[in-house]
Design a protein around this motif. Sequence first.
Motif, short mmCIF file in Angstrom:
data_model
loop_
_atom_site.label_atom_id
_atom_site.label_comp_id
_atom_site.label_asym_id
_atom_site.label_seq_id
_atom_site.Cartn_x
_atom_site.Cartn_y
_atom_site.Cartn_z
N MET A 36 6.69 -65.95 -47.08
CA MET A 36 8.28 -66.53 -46.99
C MET A 36 8.35 -65.74 -45.45
O MET A 36 7.96 -64.80 -45.04
N ARG A 37 8.94 -66.93 -44.49
CA ARG A 37 9.47 -66.49 -43.15
C ARG A 37 10.85 -66.54 -42.93
O ARG A 37 11.37 -67.21 -43.57
N ARG A 38 11.52 -65.47 -42.22
CA ARG A 38 13.12 -65.51 -41.95
C ARG A 38 13.10 -65.64 -40.50
O ARG A 38 12.45 -65.10 -39.64
N LYS A 39 13.94 -66.74 -40.17
CA LYS A 39 14.40 -66.93 -38.56
C LYS A 39 15.86 -67.08 -38.70
O LYS A 39 16.50 -67.42 -39.56
N THR A 40 16.55 -66.34 -37.87
CA THR A 40 17.78 -66.20 -37.62
C THR A 40 18.42 -66.81 -36.32
O THR A 40 17.83 -66.57 -35.25
N TYR A 41 19.73 -67.19 -36.52
CA TYR A 41 20.44 -67.81 -35.24
C TYR A 41 21.53 -67.30 -35.05
O TYR A 41 22.19 -67.23 -36.06
N ASP A 42 21.74 -66.93 -34.00
CA ASP A 42 23.13 -65.81 -33.96
C ASP A 42 24.00 -66.60 -33.10
O ASP A 42 25.32 -65.90 -32.69
N SER A 43 23.95 -67.85 -32.57
CA SER A 43 25.01 -68.45 -31.86
C SER A 43 25.05 -70.04 -32.16
O SER A 43 23.76 -70.58 -32.40
N THR A 44 25.80 -70.76 -31.78
CA THR A 44 25.84 -72.15 -31.76
C THR A 44 24.84 -72.94 -30.90
O THR A 44 24.15 -73.60 -31.08
N GLU A 45 24.75 -72.22 -29.53
CA GLU A 45 23.56 -72.59 -28.63
C GLU A 45 22.19 -72.44 -29.08
O GLU A 45 21.47 -73.56 -28.89
N ALA A 46 21.95 -71.36 -29.68
CA ALA A 46 20.45 -71.51 -30.54
C ALA A 46 20.37 -72.62 -31.54
O ALA A 46 19.28 -72.96 -31.53
N LEU A 47 21.35 -72.64 -32.25
CA LEU A 47 21.22 -73.58 -33.42
C LEU A 47 21.23 -74.92 -32.69
O LEU A 47 20.56 -75.84 -33.44
N ALA A 48 21.94 -75.45 -31.87
CA ALA A 48 21.90 -76.98 -30.89
C ALA A 48 20.36 -76.84 -30.52
O ALA A 48 19.87 -77.95 -30.61
N ILE A 49 19.69 -75.90 -29.93
CA ILE A 49 18.50 -75.97 -29.36
C ILE A 49 17.49 -76.27 -30.56
O ILE A 49 16.57 -77.08 -30.50
N ALA A 50 17.82 -75.53 -31.61
CA ALA A 50 16.68 -75.86 -32.69
C ALA A 50 16.77 -77.11 -33.26
O ALA A 50 15.93 -77.69 -33.78
N ILE A 51 18.19 -77.68 -33.52
CA ILE A 51 18.36 -79.03 -33.87
C ILE A 51 17.70 -79.98 -33.18
O ILE A 51 16.95 -80.80 -33.66
N ALA A 52 17.91 -79.84 -31.61
CA ALA A 52 17.22 -80.75 -30.74
C ALA A 52 15.67 -80.86 -30.86
O ALA A 52 15.11 -81.68 -30.86
N GLU A 53 15.29 -79.57 -31.08
CA GLU A 53 13.65 -79.29 -31.08
C GLU A 53 13.24 -80.17 -32.43
O GLU A 53 12.16 -80.82 -32.20
#
Length: 109
Positions: A36-53
Amino acid sequence: MPEQAADELPFRVRFAPETGEVVVMMTYGNPPRQTMRRKTYDSTEALAIAIAEHHHESYLQARLANELAAAAITHLGADPGRLQKAVRALSDPTSTVPVGSILRGERQP
């Protein structure tokens, strides 16, 4: 294609209110070697980048699949309908029909 139930997907997305982070838990492999791997996003900007990727990756994968299908049809003379049936059979874990017989229309013994 029907969507899988959330319980069947190899990831879970949760919000951790104590840290204010969105947490993604991803499962890899099969038991007993499952990890199991865990990845965290602490901002909307980081989530926007992940979504785009992820959108970009799926777009590229779909384009590659379309180009491969076009090459099979154009250069190898594959029948588009049979090619599509073969691809569906490969995605179906219950299918036992050989791909070659689907592509060439051969009858199974």
